[in-house]
Design an enzyme around this catalytic site. Structure first.
Site, PDB file in Angstrom:
ATOM      1  N   THR A  60      76.786  27.560  25.581  1.00  0.00           N
ATOM      2  CA  THR A  60      77.717  28.680  25.682  1.00  0.00           C
ATOM      3  C   THR A  60      77.480  29.582  26.889  1.00  0.00           C
ATOM      4  O   THR A  60      78.348  30.371  27.245  1.00  0.00           O
ATOM      5  CB  THR A  60      77.663  29.523  24.393  1.00  0.00           C
ATOM      6  OG1 THR A  60      78.732  30.458  24.377  1.00  0.00           O
ATOM      7  CG2 THR A  60      76.348  30.292  24.296  1.00  0.00           C
ATOM      8  N   TYR A  61      76.320  29.495  27.525  1.00  0.00           N
ATOM      9  CA  TYR A  61      76.034  30.384  28.647  1.00  0.00           C
ATOM     10  C   TYR A  61      76.991  30.110  29.801  1.00  0.00           C
ATOM     11  O   TYR A  61      77.009  29.015  30.371  1.00  0.00           O
ATOM     12  CB  TYR A  61      74.597  30.225  29.132  1.00  0.00           C
ATOM     13  CG  TYR A  61      73.530  30.657  28.144  1.00  0.00           C
ATOM     14  CD1 TYR A  61      73.839  31.465  27.042  1.00  0.00           C
ATOM     15  CD2 TYR A  61      72.209  30.271  28.302  1.00  0.00           C
ATOM     16  CE1 TYR A  61      72.865  31.863  26.138  1.00  0.00           C
ATOM     17  CE2 TYR A  61      71.221  30.669  27.409  1.00  0.00           C
ATOM     18  CZ  TYR A  61      71.555  31.452  26.326  1.00  0.00           C
ATOM     19  OH  TYR A  61      70.579  31.843  25.436  1.00  0.00           O
ATOM     20  N   SER A  62      77.779  31.133  30.118  1.00  0.00           N
ATOM     21  CA  SER A  62      78.776  31.031  31.197  1.00  0.00           C
ATOM     22  C   SER A  62      79.639  29.784  31.043  1.00  0.00           C
ATOM     23  O   SER A  62      79.934  29.076  32.011  1.00  0.00           O
ATOM     24  CB  SER A  62      78.088  31.050  32.575  1.00  0.00           C
ATOM     25  OG  SER A  62      77.385  32.253  32.753  1.00  0.00           O
ATOM     26  N   ASN A  63      80.009  29.525  29.779  1.00  0.00           N
ATOM     27  CA  ASN A  63      80.903  28.402  29.460  1.00  0.00           C
ATOM     28  C   ASN A  63      80.415  27.070  30.016  1.00  0.00           C
ATOM     29  O   ASN A  63      81.195  26.277  30.561  1.00  0.00           O
ATOM     30  CB  ASN A  63      82.325  28.685  29.957  1.00  0.00           C
ATOM     31  CG  ASN A  63      83.109  29.552  28.987  1.00  0.00           C
ATOM     32  OD1 ASN A  63      82.566  30.044  28.011  1.00  0.00           O
ATOM     33  ND2 ASN A  63      84.385  29.770  29.282  1.00  0.00           N
ATOM     34  N   LYS A  88      71.114  24.731  23.424  1.00  0.00           N
ATOM     35  CA  LYS A  88      71.503  25.168  22.081  1.00  0.00           C
ATOM     36  C   LYS A  88      72.952  24.807  21.778  1.00  0.00           C
ATOM     37  O   LYS A  88      73.745  24.549  22.689  1.00  0.00           O
ATOM     38  CB  LYS A  88      71.330  26.690  21.946  1.00  0.00           C
ATOM     39  CG  LYS A  88      69.994  27.227  22.396  1.00  0.00           C
ATOM     40  CD  LYS A  88      69.922  28.729  22.177  1.00  0.00           C
ATOM     41  CE  LYS A  88      68.813  29.351  22.982  1.00  0.00           C
ATOM     42  NZ  LYS A  88      69.125  29.415  24.423  1.00  0.00           N
TER      43      LYS A  88
END
Length: 326
Positions: A60-63, A88
């Site tokens: 999910t970090y920065s898509n 994750k």
């Protein structure tokens, strides 16, 4: 650099883990403060050259762009087998049904997406980012077990949740002969110590690695209380974490500053040294947006706090409500 086993596994990890949420396209996702690839690569290279072999990111970090940047950096700056790579799954990656969560479908889809972005055949540690209240934990655990058996992940871990949830998950895996969680990535620092009540003792008893996120409290422990940064002004999630006991938290920050000044070291080194002396902690996850952040993280391994200094840091603390995942 110091290296330790990850919990009761044979896997060796650096005592400092580099958190890679900082690295990603600022125009994607919700992290407007993240660093573009050209600014991220020198920091990733510096960390690897300093002996940090443990890198943590998330789909999910920065898509997904964080995984892409990290994957390319590993290919250019290290041998894949020398890196312990963690990512994750849980948060929403696309709109509509099955675009988030910990169902068997979501997990199987997202591990393949992460591997593609990271440019690798496997991750060393695959973690559930949060507890999924809409999916039976048995479904999640069996899916994770199958991913390990398929060779797409070497180990599995979990992140912030209630201690009873984590204990339940460990028990169910053990009952069914499934792969067990080997690590807990939780919220722990001098301004938030609620994990000391149940989660840390449980992990220590079960020999589960503890790899805390935000050990510097989103940077609050590294500067004067009223000093702001570009990240603190735009980090919406971070704004929710440290608003409960401002006066007590301010005293903790002041204590960090006093000890750092007396020792002639950076505040970050004192705050990190405090978390490193916790017997349950394996490797705090350090975010680094400047070269000095990595220097301080590594230097903190040499800072040994006295009992009197630890008492001074801990005495102002007051109980907090659960923060970071509720």
């Amino acid at each position: 650099m110091e290296y330790v086993k990850l919990g009761k596994t044979g896997l060796e990890v650096s005592r400092i883990c580099l958190g890679c949420m900082t690295y990603g396209d600022p125009n994607k996702g919700t992290h407007a403060w993240s660093l573009k690839e050209e600014d991220s690569r020198p920091l990733l290279k510096q960390a690897i050259e300093a002996g940090i072999n443990f890198l943590d990111t998330a789909n999910t970090y920065s898509n997904g762009s964080s995984e892409e940047i990290v994957g390319r950096a590993i290919k250019d700056f290290a041998r894949r087998e020398d890196i312990v790579l963690a990512t994750k799954v849980f948060n929403r990656m696309r709109p509509g049904p099955n675009g988030a969560g910990l169902s068997r479908k979501a997990i199987f889809d997202e591990i393949d997406n992460s591997l593609r972005r990271l440019g690798t055949d496997y991750v060393d540690l695959y973690q559930i980012h949060r507890w999924d209240y809409t999916t039976p934990i048995e479904e999640t655990l069996e899916a994770l077990h199958d991913i390990v058996k398929a060779g797409k992940a070497r180990y599995i871990g979990a992140s912030s949740m209630y201690s009873w949830q984590f204990a339940k998950a460990v028990y169910i895996s053990r009952l069914n002969g499934w792969t067990e969680f080997v690590s807990m990535q939780n919220h722990l620092n001098l301004l938030y110590r609620e994990e000391e009540r149940e989660m840390l003792p449980f992990c220590e008893d079960q020999k589960i690695a503890v790899i805390p996120w935000s050990p510097l409290a989103r940077g609050r422990l590294t500067r004067d209380w009223d000093e702001a940064t570009a990240r603190s002004e735009t980090d919406e999630f971070g704004k929710t974490l440290y608003v409960q006991a401002i006066e007590a938290d301010r005293k903790v920050v002041e204590a960090v500053g006093q000890i750092a000044k007396a020792r002639g070291v950076a505040r970050a080194q004192v705050a990190t040294a405090w978390i490193l002396q916790k017997s349950a902690v394996t490797a705090p996850i350090i975010g680094a947006s400047k070269p000095g952040h990595i220097v301080d993280a590594v230097a903190s391994l040499s800072v040994k706090l006295t009992p009197e200094e630890i008492q001074a840091l801990e005495t102002p603390y007051v109980p907090h409500q659960v923060a970071g995942f509720k």
